[in-house]
Design a protein around this motif. Structure first.
Motif, PDB file in Angstrom:
ATOM      1  N   LEU A   1       0.837  -1.206   0.000  1.00 14.15           N
ATOM      2  CA  LEU A   1       0.000   0.000   0.000  1.00 14.15           C
ATOM      3  C   LEU A   1       0.870   1.253   0.000  1.00 14.15           C
ATOM      4  N   LEU A   2       1.904   1.265   0.828  1.00 12.92           N
ATOM      5  CA  LEU A   2       2.766   2.442   0.907  1.00 12.92           C
ATOM      6  C   LEU A   2       3.591   2.632  -0.364  1.00 12.92           C
ATOM      7  N   GLU A   3       3.941   1.534  -1.027  1.00 14.30           N
ATOM      8  CA  GLU A   3       4.706   1.630  -2.277  1.00 14.30           C
ATOM      9  C   GLU A   3       3.834   2.061  -3.441  1.00 14.30           C
ATOM     10  N   SER A   4       2.563   1.656  -3.411  1.00 18.29           N
ATOM     11  CA  SER A   4       1.671   1.919  -4.547  1.00 18.29           C
ATOM     12  C   SER A   4       1.349   3.404  -4.712  1.00 18.29           C
ATOM     13  N   LEU A   5       1.286   4.155  -3.611  1.00 19.45           N
ATOM     14  CA  LEU A   5       0.911   5.573  -3.692  1.00 19.45           C
ATOM     15  C   LEU A   5       1.946   6.401  -4.457  1.00 19.45           C
ATOM     16  N   PRO A   6       3.238   6.352  -4.091  1.00 21.24           N
ATOM     17  CA  PRO A   6       4.215   7.115  -4.895  1.00 21.24           C
ATOM     18  C   PRO A   6       4.380   6.556  -6.301  1.00 21.24           C
ATOM     19  N   ALA A   7       4.270   5.216  -6.443  1.00 14.62           N
ATOM     20  CA  ALA A   7       4.415   4.607  -7.770  1.00 14.62           C
ATOM     21  C   ALA A   7       3.255   5.015  -8.673  1.00 14.62           C
ATOM     22  N   GLY A   8       2.036   5.013  -8.126  1.00 15.82           N
ATOM     23  CA  GLY A   8       0.868   5.429  -8.904  1.00 15.82           C
ATOM     24  C   GLY A   8       0.938   6.895  -9.262  1.00 15.82           C
ATOM     25  N   THR A   9       1.428   7.712  -8.343  1.00 19.89           N
ATOM     26  CA  THR A   9       1.581   9.145  -8.611  1.00 19.89           C
ATOM     27  C   THR A   9       2.602   9.384  -9.717  1.00 19.89           C
TER      28      THR A   9
END
Length: 480
Positions: free
Chosen positions: A351-359
């Protein structure tokens, strides 16, 4: 027909979600600053509506009196009217005292602004109200990309793993590329996977790095930049992963089955022309299709459809086969794809990795879209504009939630950016006039804003007609 319906449903659902949330952004800031919102509708309610909270039956169900009507037939305000229209092309949020496409009572603009009207609020509040929809769409896109990465992860075939390399067109070969070259990167950086970014980088690069056989080669690009649009619009396009012309399967009762072709066979020649890939096969069939279109008699058409294939079997034995292609020039086979030959790289995200990666993913998509926008102002770029048909064709032919949400995120970014363009009738037009007011401390007259709105609407309708006309012309194989 089934594919058309699936894509249409996906398009309608995606646009409904995006427009609802976009208008919800305007609604949220309007309510925050005490601006009256008369109507909030999903879809357009021209002449009649599917549902309205002002309907007598609904108000009776909730123990309320019917809403009174004024002399002009409009309802008196009794809280925001929420509803669903019958034309699934968007929706709207009617803000009191705002000059837009939903404003019907122009005479009201001659009176002094009321405290609850949009035009009666400070410029900075009106600016935030206008930016609310764009902000929601932009944030939504980043959240959707993050959610997709968290839920499904990411699967891609690394460029370095495409050991059969690329199939290049004549334009690319004239620059020094050769069929089978593995594209590694440019002076701008390495390629991760085959995507539109590969073409963008090559179009502006000074040097392209490739692996030819076992040797690393640097291909020097010409001083003048290659047009990205030119790279993509040529037939065949500048480069595509090379995929052997191998049959993944053969359709029952097809031309190929009757000719004795089976799964695993490779087509190595068509009418004496060497075929090294499905890329080449598709191109040669396109040449035959042009000939078929130009044929004047049935005899000529039959002559074109009669082809000679050289087929290599799994045991390396070759047979020469004479076949008559279908009227659509089909063999009745399923092609292999790069996934038949390469194992995808899978990357999972917490979850924490997906936010910056998605951004980061969303910002990269936005950057690519903005950089490509300059081509719209060229003649070829204008012809490439598409309407609802072109947008619908971007959705997958079968329902796939992962692809649906990625496409919805992409449309959300487009909607956010397009709405920021400084064109009257778009949010960006309102923002432009509000920035002018904030800087100069002079507010444009309501009459000027009203006429600007009319001009903007005419421009937008003209653009919409032009884009959808392009769809029709492409459908019939015509281009202006």
């Amino acid at each position: 027909m089934e594919i058309f319906l699936i894509r249409t449903l996906q398009l309608v659902l995606a646009l409904s979600i995006l427009v609802f949330l976009h208008e919800g952004g305007h609604f949220l800031f309007s309510k925050l600053f005490g601006v009256r919102v008369n109507k909030f509708y999903v879809f357009f309610d021209f002449k009649f509506r599917l549902f309205s909270t002002y309907s007598n039956w609904w108000r009776k169900l909730r123990g309320k009196e019917p809403v009174k009507r004024k002399e002009d037939g409009e309802y008196e305000y009794d809280g925001t009217e929420y509803g669903i229209g019958w034309i699934p092309l968007g929706g709207y949020c009617q803000i009191e005292g705002m000059i837009d496409e939903t404003q019907h009572d122009v005479e009201k603009l001659k009176a002094e602004p009321k405290p609850y009207e949009f035009r009666g609020k400070p410029a900075w509040q009106r600016l935030l109200i206008m930016l609310g929809g764009v902000l929601v769409n932009f944030v939504l896109a980043l959240l959707l990309y993050s959610a997709v990465l968290y839920t499904w992860g990411e699967d891609y075939i690394a460029m370095k793993d495409m050991t059969m390399g690329m199939k290049f067109n004549n334009q690319a070969k004239s620059l020094g590329f050769s069929d089978g070259d593995i594209l590694l990167g440019t002076d701008k950086g390495n390629f991760r996977e085959f995507s539109a970014d590969v073409f963008r980088d090559i179009s502006t690069a000074k040097t392209v790095h490739v692996l030819r056989g076992t040797s690393l080669r640097d291909i020097q690009m010409p001083p003048e930049q290659i047009s990205l649009l030119d790279m993509l619009q040529k037939t065949p396009v500048f480069a595509r992963p090379l995929v052997p012309c191998e049959l993944d399967s053969v359709c029952k009762g097809s031309v190929a089955e009757k000719a004795g072709m089976v799964k695993g066979d490779r087509i190595v020649a068509l009418n004496g022309i060497a075929i090294d890939s499905w890329n080449e096969m598709t191109y040669q069939l396109g040449v035959l299709e042009d000939c078929l279109t130009a044929a004047k008699t049935t005899a000529d058409s039959m002559k074109i459809r009669r082809t000679t294939l050289v087929v290599e079997h799994a045991d390396k034995q070759r047979d020469t086969i004479d076949v008559t292609l279908s009227p659509e020039l089909k063999l009745g086979v399923v092609q292999t794809t790069i996934y038949n030959y390469y194992k995808p790289t899978h990357k999972s995200y917490t979850l924490l990795e997906s936010l910056p990666a998605g951004t980061e993913y969303g910002l990269n998509v936005l950057g690519g879209y903005v950089s490509d926008l300059k081509y719209v102002f060229t003649s070829d770029g204008a012809k490439s504009l598409g309407g609802f048909g072109a947008i619908g064709s971007l959705f997958p032919p079968a329902w796939d939630w992962m692809l649906f949400w990625k496409m919805t995120a992409f449309l959300s970014i487009i909607l956010a950016f397009m709405n920021l363009l400084p064109i009257p009738a778009l949010d960006g037009g309102h923002v432009l006039f509000l920035l002018y007011e904030i800087v100069t401390r002079r507010k444009p007259s309501d009459k000027f804003l009203l006429y600007a709105q009319y001009v903007g609407m005419i421009l937008l309708f003209a653009l919409m007609i032009f884009a959808n006309l392009n769809d029709v012309l492409r459908f019939f194989g015509i281009m202006l």
